[in-house]
Write a protein that holds these residues in place. Sequence first.
Motif, short mmCIF file in Angstrom:
data_model
loop_
_atom_site.label_atom_id
_atom_site.label_comp_id
_atom_site.label_asym_id
_atom_site.label_seq_id
_atom_site.Cartn_x
_atom_site.Cartn_y
_atom_site.Cartn_z
N MET A 1 23.39 -15.49 3.62
CA MET A 1 22.18 -16.30 3.69
C MET A 1 21.28 -15.74 4.79
SD MET A 1 22.10 -20.38 4.23
CE MET A 1 20.82 -21.12 5.16
N VAL A 2 20.00 -15.51 4.47
CA VAL A 2 19.04 -15.01 5.46
C VAL A 2 18.53 -16.20 6.27
CG1 VAL A 2 16.84 -13.81 5.77
CG2 VAL A 2 18.35 -13.15 3.89
N PRO A 3 18.56 -16.11 7.60
CA PRO A 3 18.08 -17.21 8.42
C PRO A 3 16.63 -17.58 8.10
CG PRO A 3 19.26 -15.63 9.76
CD PRO A 3 19.09 -15.01 8.40
N PHE A 4 16.33 -18.86 8.21
CA PHE A 4 15.01 -19.41 7.90
C PHE A 4 13.91 -18.70 8.65
CE2 PHE A 4 11.49 -22.34 8.40
CZ PHE A 4 11.38 -22.93 7.15
N PHE A 5 14.11 -18.47 9.97
CA PHE A 5 13.05 -17.92 10.81
C PHE A 5 12.65 -16.50 10.42
CE2 PHE A 5 16.88 -16.74 13.05
CZ PHE A 5 16.62 -15.47 13.51
N ILE A 6 13.51 -15.76 9.77
CA ILE A 6 13.18 -14.39 9.34
C ILE A 6 12.32 -14.43 8.08
CG2 ILE A 6 14.16 -12.25 8.41
CD1 ILE A 6 16.52 -12.65 10.34
N MET A 7 12.57 -15.42 7.23
CA MET A 7 11.87 -15.49 5.95
C MET A 7 10.47 -16.11 6.05
SD MET A 7 15.07 -16.79 3.63
CE MET A 7 13.97 -17.80 2.71
N HIS A 8 10.16 -16.78 7.13
CA HIS A 8 8.92 -17.53 7.20
C HIS A 8 8.07 -17.13 8.42
CE1 HIS A 8 11.49 -19.92 4.60
NE2 HIS A 8 10.39 -20.43 4.10
N THR A 9 6.78 -17.41 8.30
CA THR A 9 5.86 -17.15 9.41
C THR A 9 6.04 -18.24 10.47
OG1 THR A 9 4.09 -18.52 8.51
CG2 THR A 9 4.15 -16.20 7.81
N MET A 10 5.50 -18.00 11.65
CA MET A 10 5.57 -19.01 12.72
C MET A 10 4.88 -20.30 12.30
SD MET A 10 7.31 -18.30 15.33
CE MET A 10 7.03 -18.27 17.07
N LEU A 72 18.10 -28.25 13.06
CA LEU A 72 17.64 -26.86 13.16
C LEU A 72 18.83 -25.89 13.06
CD1 LEU A 72 15.00 -27.03 16.06
CD2 LEU A 72 14.55 -26.79 13.61
N GLU A 73 19.91 -26.23 13.73
CA GLU A 73 21.08 -25.35 13.70
C GLU A 73 21.80 -25.39 12.36
OE1 GLU A 73 23.35 -25.66 17.35
OE2 GLU A 73 21.47 -25.70 18.47
N ALA A 74 21.88 -26.57 11.73
CA ALA A 74 22.52 -26.68 10.42
C ALA A 74 21.77 -25.86 9.38
CB ALA A 74 22.60 -28.14 10.00
N LYS A 75 20.45 -25.82 9.50
CA LYS A 75 19.62 -25.09 8.53
C LYS A 75 19.33 -23.66 8.99
CE LYS A 75 17.35 -29.10 6.52
NZ LYS A 75 16.08 -29.81 6.30
N GLU A 76 19.87 -23.26 10.14
CA GLU A 76 19.64 -21.92 10.71
C GLU A 76 18.15 -21.57 10.74
OE1 GLU A 76 22.07 -18.83 9.08
OE2 GLU A 76 23.86 -20.09 9.07
N MET A 77 17.36 -22.47 11.30
CA MET A 77 15.91 -22.29 11.29
C MET A 77 15.37 -21.54 12.50
SD MET A 77 14.71 -25.96 9.78
CE MET A 77 12.97 -25.56 9.87
#
Length: 167
Positions: A1-10, A72-77
Amino acid sequence: MVPFFIMHTMTELKQAIEEIVEKHLPDENHFVVEVKLSERSGKTLLNILLDADEGVTIQACAKLSRAVSEELEAKEMMPEAYILEVSSPGLDFPLSSRRQFQKNINRELLVSLTSGEEVLGKLLEVSEAGIKLLVKKKKEKGKKATEEEVALPFEEMKKSIVQVSFK
């Protein structure tokens, strides 16, 4: 699973965090003033400013902090290293929402206008379009100071700060 923060903009990350914060507010008395993402010492700083109609407690900040952090941690955001700060806005923090203005009715405000002018007065009312202040007009020699109501539209206001009285 790719972490949320890598897939999305700030911006998308900030919006997703705002939704999480809203979901975990202690009750309808509390509201979000600001969610801000920045960087401090090589770590992401997530700063959440929380306000309430009747004032914010340390317990409310701690409860919100735990709930937001867990989600945030559960969703790896967030990136691995981040700092989460939940607090209420300080006295010198500008008012930014109608709800903040509403809670400060009958208090003294210093309003900086987009024209560069500053207006000091007692906040009387808040509407959809702006605020109404009771402003003291300087007295002429031999005359008493007078007070007049001044309407200020939100779009003409650059910054509004509650004035602290030690009377």
